[in-house]
Design an enzyme around this catalytic site. Sequence first.
Site, short mmCIF file in Angstrom:
data_model
loop_
_atom_site.label_atom_id
_atom_site.label_comp_id
_atom_site.label_asym_id
_atom_site.label_seq_id
_atom_site.Cartn_x
_atom_site.Cartn_y
_atom_site.Cartn_z
N LYS A 13 0.83 -1.21 0.00
CA LYS A 13 0.00 0.00 0.00
C LYS A 13 0.87 1.26 0.00
O LYS A 13 0.65 2.17 -0.80
CB LYS A 13 -0.94 0.01 1.22
CG LYS A 13 -1.88 -1.19 1.29
CD LYS A 13 -2.80 -1.14 2.50
CE LYS A 13 -2.08 -1.18 3.83
NZ LYS A 13 -1.37 -2.44 4.12
N ARG A 88 -9.68 0.60 9.13
CA ARG A 88 -9.22 -0.77 9.35
C ARG A 88 -10.25 -1.58 10.11
O ARG A 88 -10.01 -2.76 10.37
CB ARG A 88 -7.96 -0.71 10.21
CG ARG A 88 -6.66 -0.98 9.46
CD ARG A 88 -5.57 -0.82 10.49
NE ARG A 88 -4.34 -1.46 10.19
CZ ARG A 88 -3.30 -0.87 9.61
NH1 ARG A 88 -3.39 0.35 9.16
NH2 ARG A 88 -2.18 -1.53 9.45
N ARG A 127 11.38 -5.90 4.78
CA ARG A 127 11.13 -4.46 4.67
C ARG A 127 12.13 -3.67 5.52
O ARG A 127 12.40 -4.02 6.67
CB ARG A 127 9.71 -4.14 5.12
CG ARG A 127 9.46 -2.64 5.27
CD ARG A 127 8.01 -2.26 5.20
NE ARG A 127 7.18 -2.86 6.23
CZ ARG A 127 5.85 -2.75 6.24
NH1 ARG A 127 5.23 -2.08 5.30
NH2 ARG A 127 5.16 -3.32 7.19
N ARG A 159 11.40 -2.10 11.19
CA ARG A 159 10.38 -1.74 12.19
C ARG A 159 10.26 -2.85 13.21
O ARG A 159 10.28 -4.01 12.86
CB ARG A 159 9.03 -1.54 11.49
CG ARG A 159 8.82 -0.16 10.92
CD ARG A 159 7.65 -0.07 9.96
NE ARG A 159 6.42 -0.66 10.46
CZ ARG A 159 5.28 -0.67 9.76
NH1 ARG A 159 5.22 -0.12 8.57
NH2 ARG A 159 4.20 -1.23 10.26
N ARG A 170 -0.36 -9.37 13.42
CA ARG A 170 -0.95 -8.33 12.57
C ARG A 170 -1.79 -8.95 11.46
O ARG A 170 -2.84 -8.42 11.10
CB ARG A 170 0.15 -7.43 11.98
CG ARG A 170 0.74 -6.51 13.06
CD ARG A 170 2.05 -5.91 12.64
NE ARG A 170 1.94 -5.09 11.46
CZ ARG A 170 2.95 -4.84 10.62
NH1 ARG A 170 4.13 -5.38 10.85
NH2 ARG A 170 2.77 -4.07 9.59
P1 ADP Z 1 1.25 -1.70 7.44
O1 ADP Z 1 1.74 -0.65 6.48
O2 ADP Z 1 2.26 -2.76 7.65
O3 ADP Z 1 -0.10 -2.23 7.06
P2 ADP Z 1 0.77 0.51 9.19
O4 ADP Z 1 2.03 1.29 9.05
O5 ADP Z 1 -0.40 0.96 8.38
O6 ADP Z 1 1.09 -1.02 8.86
O7 ADP Z 1 0.31 0.43 10.68
C1 ADP Z 1 1.21 0.11 11.74
C2 ADP Z 1 0.44 -0.02 13.04
O8 ADP Z 1 -0.20 1.22 13.37
C3 ADP Z 1 -0.70 -1.03 13.00
O9 ADP Z 1 -0.26 -2.36 13.29
C4 ADP Z 1 -1.62 -0.49 14.12
O10 ADP Z 1 -1.15 -0.81 15.40
C5 ADP Z 1 -1.47 1.02 13.94
N1 ADP Z 1 -2.51 1.58 13.04
C6 ADP Z 1 -2.30 2.20 11.84
N2 ADP Z 1 -3.47 2.58 11.30
C7 ADP Z 1 -4.45 2.20 12.17
C8 ADP Z 1 -5.87 2.28 12.16
N3 ADP Z 1 -6.55 2.83 11.14
N4 ADP Z 1 -6.54 1.75 13.23
C9 ADP Z 1 -5.90 1.19 14.25
N5 ADP Z 1 -4.57 1.07 14.32
C10 ADP Z 1 -3.83 1.57 13.28
P1 ADP Z 2 2.23 -1.82 3.18
O1 ADP Z 2 2.24 -0.32 3.15
O2 ADP Z 2 1.00 -2.41 2.53
O3 ADP Z 2 2.47 -2.38 4.55
P2 ADP Z 2 4.80 -1.67 1.78
O4 ADP Z 2 4.52 -0.78 0.61
O5 ADP Z 2 5.56 -1.09 2.90
O6 ADP Z 2 3.43 -2.36 2.28
O7 ADP Z 2 5.56 -2.98 1.22
C1 ADP Z 2 6.01 -4.02 2.10
C2 ADP Z 2 7.39 -4.52 1.64
O8 ADP Z 2 7.26 -5.22 0.39
C3 ADP Z 2 8.39 -3.39 1.39
O9 ADP Z 2 9.67 -3.86 1.78
C4 ADP Z 2 8.31 -3.15 -0.11
O10 ADP Z 2 9.56 -2.69 -0.62
C5 ADP Z 2 7.98 -4.54 -0.65
N1 ADP Z 2 7.06 -4.52 -1.81
C6 ADP Z 2 6.04 -3.65 -2.05
N2 ADP Z 2 5.37 -3.97 -3.19
C7 ADP Z 2 5.97 -5.09 -3.66
C8 ADP Z 2 5.74 -5.93 -4.82
N3 ADP Z 2 4.74 -5.68 -5.69
N4 ADP Z 2 6.57 -7.01 -4.98
C9 ADP Z 2 7.56 -7.26 -4.10
N5 ADP Z 2 7.82 -6.52 -3.00
C10 ADP Z 2 7.04 -5.45 -2.79
#
Ligand code: ADP
Ligand code: ADP
Length: 220
Positions: A13, A88, A127, A159, A170
Site C-alpha cells: 500500500k 481498518r 522491509r 520496524r 498483525r
Molecule cells: P502496514 O503498512 O504494515 O499495514 P501501518 O504502518 O499501516 O502497517 O500500521 C502500523 C500499526 O499502526 C498497526 O499495526 C496499528 O497498530 C497502527 N494503526 C495504523 N493505522 C491504524 C488504524 N486505522 N486503526 C488502528 N490502528 C492503526
Molecule cells: P504496506 O504499506 O501495505 O504495509 P509496503 O509498501 O511497505 O506495504 O511494502 C512491504 C514490503 O514489500 C516493502 O519492503 C516493499 O519494498 C515490498 N514490496 C512492495 N510492493 C511489492 C511488490 N509488488 N513485490 C515485491 N515486493 C514489494
Amino acid sequence: MNLILLGPPGAGKGTQAVRLVQDFPIASISTGDMLRAAVSEGTPLGLKAKSFMDAGGLVPDDVIIGVALERLRADDVRDGFLLDGFPRTVGQADALEQDMEETGRKMTAVLLIEVEDEEIVRRVSGRRVSKSGRTYHVEFDAPKHEGRCDIDGSPLIQREDDKPEVVRERLSVYHEQTMPLIEYYDERGLLRRFDGSRSPTEVHDHIRATVATLRLEDAL
Ligand code: ADP
Ligand code: ADP
C-alpha cells in the site's frame, strides 16, 4: 478524488501510495506513519498508541478516528485524498462514511491489493525503512548502497513490528477486523481488486489505469 488503499500489512500500500500521488494531485495520508511520528515525538497520542502497535494490535477506534478525521479537514486535502491504513475496522469505516456525508464528499473507490499470507511474511520480514518513511526491501527493492537510504543516505532500520511474531499477530488482526471491509465496500459498489503478487510497476500500472478511468467517468 477520494480513494482508500486496502490490503494486508506488507501488501504494498505504501509503495503504491508514493507512486499514485505522483500521478494524481491528491494528499496521501498514512495513519501508520502518523502514529509512528507521534510515538517517536512522545506526544500524548504516541503514548496511547505505542503498546497496541508494539503488540501488533490495532489502536482503539476512539483514539484513531478523531486523528484521521481531523487530518481530512486540512487544506491540502481539498482536491482529494488517498488513505493508506485507514479505515481498518467497520467502526472506522462507518465514522468515515458519516463524516464524508456531513462534509459533502463522495468516495471514489476502494483499491484492494491482494497478496497471499506466505508472500506477506516474506515482504514484511525484508522491509527496511528510512527515517523519512521511504520504504525498501532487501531483495525486491534494494537501496543503491546497502543499509542506506537513496535519498538522504540515512541508515535503514527494521520496524519493531515487522519481526515475525508480531507480523503473524498483525495478519490475524487483518483477517478478523479489517477483511470485513472488503464486503462492506463491495456492497457499496466501490471495491476494485488488484493482484498484489505482481511487481510494483505492474501493480502501479493497473491501479493507475483504473483510477484514470474513474476520474474520466467522474468528470462526465
Ligand atoms: P502496514 O503498512 O504494515 O499495514 P501501518 O504502518 O499501516 O502497517 O500500521 C502500523 C500499526 O499502526 C498497526 O499495526 C496499528 O497498530 C497502527 N494503526 C495504523 N493505522 C491504524 C488504524 N486505522 N486503526 C488502528 N490502528 C492503526
Ligand atoms: P504496506 O504499506 O501495505 O504495509 P509496503 O509498501 O511497505 O506495504 O511494502 C512491504 C514490503 O514489500 C516493502 O519492503 C516493499 O519494498 C515490498 N514490496 C512492495 N510492493 C511489492 C511488490 N509488488 N513485490 C515485491 N515486493 C514489494
